[in-house]
Design an enzyme around this catalytic site. Structure first.
Site, PDB file in Angstrom:
ATOM      1  N   ALA A 173      -2.623 -36.897  53.143  1.00 32.32           N
ATOM      2  CA  ALA A 173      -3.603 -35.809  53.078  1.00 32.32           C
ATOM      3  C   ALA A 173      -4.423 -35.858  51.785  1.00 32.32           C
ATOM      4  CB  ALA A 173      -2.899 -34.463  53.207  1.00 32.32           C
ATOM      5  N   THR A 174      -3.844 -36.391  50.713  1.00 33.97           N
ATOM      6  CA  THR A 174      -4.608 -36.502  49.464  1.00 33.97           C
ATOM      7  C   THR A 174      -5.845 -37.364  49.699  1.00 33.97           C
ATOM      8  OG1 THR A 174      -2.611 -36.260  48.131  1.00 33.97           O
ATOM      9  CG2 THR A 174      -4.496 -37.314  47.057  1.00 33.97           C
ATOM     10  N   GLN A 192      -0.098 -27.996  55.667  1.00 28.72           N
ATOM     11  CA  GLN A 192       1.070 -27.113  55.830  1.00 28.72           C
ATOM     12  C   GLN A 192       1.010 -26.343  57.145  1.00 28.72           C
ATOM     13  OE1 GLN A 192       3.686 -27.133  53.977  1.00 28.72           O
ATOM     14  NE2 GLN A 192       3.018 -28.069  52.059  1.00 28.72           N
ATOM     15  N   SER A 235      -0.935 -34.587  57.036  1.00 31.83           N
ATOM     16  CA  SER A 235      -0.067 -35.656  56.554  1.00 31.83           C
ATOM     17  C   SER A 235       1.168 -35.809  57.431  1.00 31.83           C
ATOM     18  CB  SER A 235       0.357 -35.292  55.132  1.00 31.83           C
ATOM     19  OG  SER A 235       0.999 -36.363  54.531  1.00 31.83           O
ATOM     20  N   HIS A 263       4.300 -36.943  56.411  1.00 34.24           N
ATOM     21  CA  HIS A 263       5.637 -36.693  55.841  1.00 34.24           C
ATOM     22  C   HIS A 263       6.022 -35.222  55.782  1.00 34.24           C
ATOM     23  CE1 HIS A 263       4.635 -35.397  51.630  1.00 34.24           C
ATOM     24  NE2 HIS A 263       3.523 -36.060  51.864  1.00 34.24           N
ATOM     25  N   THR A 293      -6.085 -53.393  56.871  1.00 34.41           N
ATOM     26  CA  THR A 293      -5.241 -53.724  58.031  1.00 34.41           C
ATOM     27  C   THR A 293      -4.427 -52.495  58.454  1.00 34.41           C
ATOM     28  OG1 THR A 293      -5.049 -55.946  57.173  1.00 34.41           O
ATOM     29  CG2 THR A 293      -3.443 -55.305  58.858  1.00 34.41           C
ATOM     30  N   CYS A 296       3.306 -30.591  43.842  1.00 27.51           N
ATOM     31  CA  CYS A 296       2.245 -31.274  43.094  1.00 27.51           C
ATOM     32  C   CYS A 296       1.671 -30.432  41.979  1.00 27.51           C
ATOM     33  CB  CYS A 296       1.116 -31.670  44.027  1.00 27.51           C
ATOM     34  SG  CYS A 296       1.711 -32.627  45.380  1.00 27.51           S
TER      35      CYS A 296
HETATM   36  C1  PLP Z   1      -1.584 -28.448  51.421  1.00 23.33           C
HETATM   37  C2  PLP Z   1      -1.376 -29.855  51.017  1.00 23.33           C
HETATM   38  N1  PLP Z   1      -2.424 -30.703  50.978  1.00 23.33           N
HETATM   39  C3  PLP Z   1      -2.307 -31.980  50.638  1.00 23.33           C
HETATM   40  C4  PLP Z   1      -1.076 -32.504  50.298  1.00 23.33           C
HETATM   41  C5  PLP Z   1      -0.985 -33.952  49.916  1.00 23.33           C
HETATM   42  O1  PLP Z   1      -0.430 -34.660  50.972  1.00 23.33           O
HETATM   43  P1  PLP Z   1       0.013 -36.203  50.813  1.00 23.33           P
HETATM   44  O2  PLP Z   1       1.316 -36.164  50.099  1.00 23.33           O
HETATM   45  O3  PLP Z   1       0.127 -36.694  52.208  1.00 23.33           O
HETATM   46  O4  PLP Z   1      -1.049 -36.905  50.056  1.00 23.33           O
HETATM   47  C6  PLP Z   1       0.053 -31.685  50.317  1.00 23.33           C
HETATM   48  C7  PLP Z   1       1.371 -32.216  49.932  1.00 23.33           C
HETATM   49  O5  PLP Z   1       2.079 -31.678  49.139  1.00 23.33           O
HETATM   50  C8  PLP Z   1      -0.092 -30.328  50.691  1.00 23.33           C
HETATM   51  O6  PLP Z   1       0.948 -29.491  50.740  1.00 23.33           O
END
Ligand code: PLP
Length: 368
Positions: free
Chosen positions: A72-73, A178, A196, A198, A233, A319
């Site tokens: 997601a980042t 989330q 994301s 995970h 890839t 984070c």
């Molecule tokens: C709301 C939100 N956005 C983005 C992320 C980042 O996701 P990723 O770890 O897949 O880069 C997170 C992860 O903690 C998140 O909770």
């Protein structure tokens, strides 16, 4: 690890056993580069593609809108910077103060480049949509609102926000990391979304963008991939694992939410017996994220003490680091004592009643 009471599912989830097995199968039997022209490449492509199609169908979105990223980042960065590249004259971005760092940091970078970033104000813990109406300008690049805030579970009203954006013809992006698999999501409410793998029992290192408008310029250029928007890839096993975990999350959403709600109710009723503890509940929230304050305790110290009791919670979202005040808790409670002493407890359908009992016991010990 011996005894472990894990309450940090919003930071990350364990890989589902069946998804793990499926990924092993891909690594051994369908690992060819899916752009290769030989039969093995063609078979691998067909296998991977069938999972992508099932994932899109589970999410009720077109296959063509789904772009795989590293998480997601990257999706948030790709959407924000990709839009900025497409519309160089639009230098105004509207967002919230409760976004994840993967939105806050790119916004900060654009601000350093001369963009104006404005935050929609909150009124009594909820976004002030009247204020939003007055904020949209001719040069607004996009509105970006996180679907579910990571620390308190506050659910934002995307449908109402989209209606305002539509009126002014400004696109809406939402970080749905989330939300997916935790609450029913309607992708018609947004123009772009990020999420994301995970967070939904899939592998780490993969996520997705959903692009319902065809106007984002790519940031990662290179060799052939699944989409011209993101070169490289394709990681077959990660894609298949993510797709299956997503399908599982959507198909079992109602059951999982029901189980989590029951656990949450048990936890909240037990909390009533801990004098120092206050539950920070948003007006509209999701059940899997619980936020509580142990008034007059330092939140980082509480996390450490609970960890000594093998109860793993977090002070905030993983984070956001060592911040002493929770902006999210302050926003929903307007109480500084609660905001400096809050911890996040995130639940899963995998959480057991015994784990909840261990947490309550540990919280009682910590507050003695
Ligand atoms: C709301 C939100 N956005 C983005 C992320 C980042 O996701 P990723 O770890 O897949 O880069 C997170 C992860 O903690 C998140 O909770």
């Amino acid at each position: 690890m011996s005894v472990m009471n894990y309450f940090d599912y919003s930071a990350t989830t364990p890989l589902s056993k069946s998804v793990n097995q499926l990924m092993q199968e891909v690594e051994t039997s369908y690992y060819a580069n899916i752009n290769a022209k030989h039969d093995f490449g063609v078979q691998s492509k067909a296998f991977v593609q069938s999972y992508i199609e099932s994932m899109a169908s589970a999410l009720s979105i077109p296959v063509s809108s789904l772009i795989f990223t590293s998480g997601a980042t990257e999706s948030n960065n790709m959407i924000l910077f990709g839009l900025a590249k497409s519309y160089p004259n639009k230098k105004h971005i509207i967002t919230t103060s409760l976004e994840h760092h993967s939105m806050i940091s790119p916004c900060g970078e654009l601000q350093r480049q001369g963009y104006e970033i404005e935050f929609i104000p909150y009124s009594q813990g909820q976004l002030d949509l009247n204020a939003l109406k007055g904020m949209i300008r001719e040069d607004t690049l996009c509105v970006s609102v996180i679907a579910v805030e990571s620390e308190t579970g506050l659910l934002h009203p995307l449908k109402a926000i989209k209606a305002i954006c539509n009126e002014r013809q400004v696109p809406l992006h939402s970080d749905m990391t989330q939300a997916i698999g935790k609450v029913k999501v309607d992708f018609n409410d947004v123009n772009y979304a990020s999420f994301s793998s995970h967070k939904i029992y899939g592998p780490k290192g993969i996520g997705a963008c959903c692009l319902f408008k065809d106007d984002i310029k790519p940031l990662i250029l290179g060799g052939r991939s699944l989409s011209k928007l993101r070169a490289g890839t394709p990681p077959n096993a990660l894609i298949v694992g993510f797709a299956q975990s997503c399908i599982d999350a959507i198909q079992s959403l109602v059951q999982r939410v029901h189980e989590v709600e029951q656990l949450r109710n048990v936890f909240i009723s037990e909390c009533a017996n801990i004098e120092q503890l206050h539950v920070n509940q948003p007006k509209v929230g999701v059940p899997h994220i619980l936020n509580v304050s142990l008034v007059k305790c330092d939140r980082h110290e509480v996390v450490r003490l609970l960890s000594l009791e093998q109860c793993y919670v977090s002070a905030s979202s993983a984070c956001s680091g060592q911040e002493n005040v929770s902006k999210a808790v302050l926003t929903i409670t307007q109480n500084m004592d609660y905001a400096t002493s809050s911890i996040r407890i995130s639940l899963s359908h995998l959480t057991t009643k015994d784990e909840i009992a261990s947490l309550i016991k540990a919280l009682k010990k910590v507050t003695l």
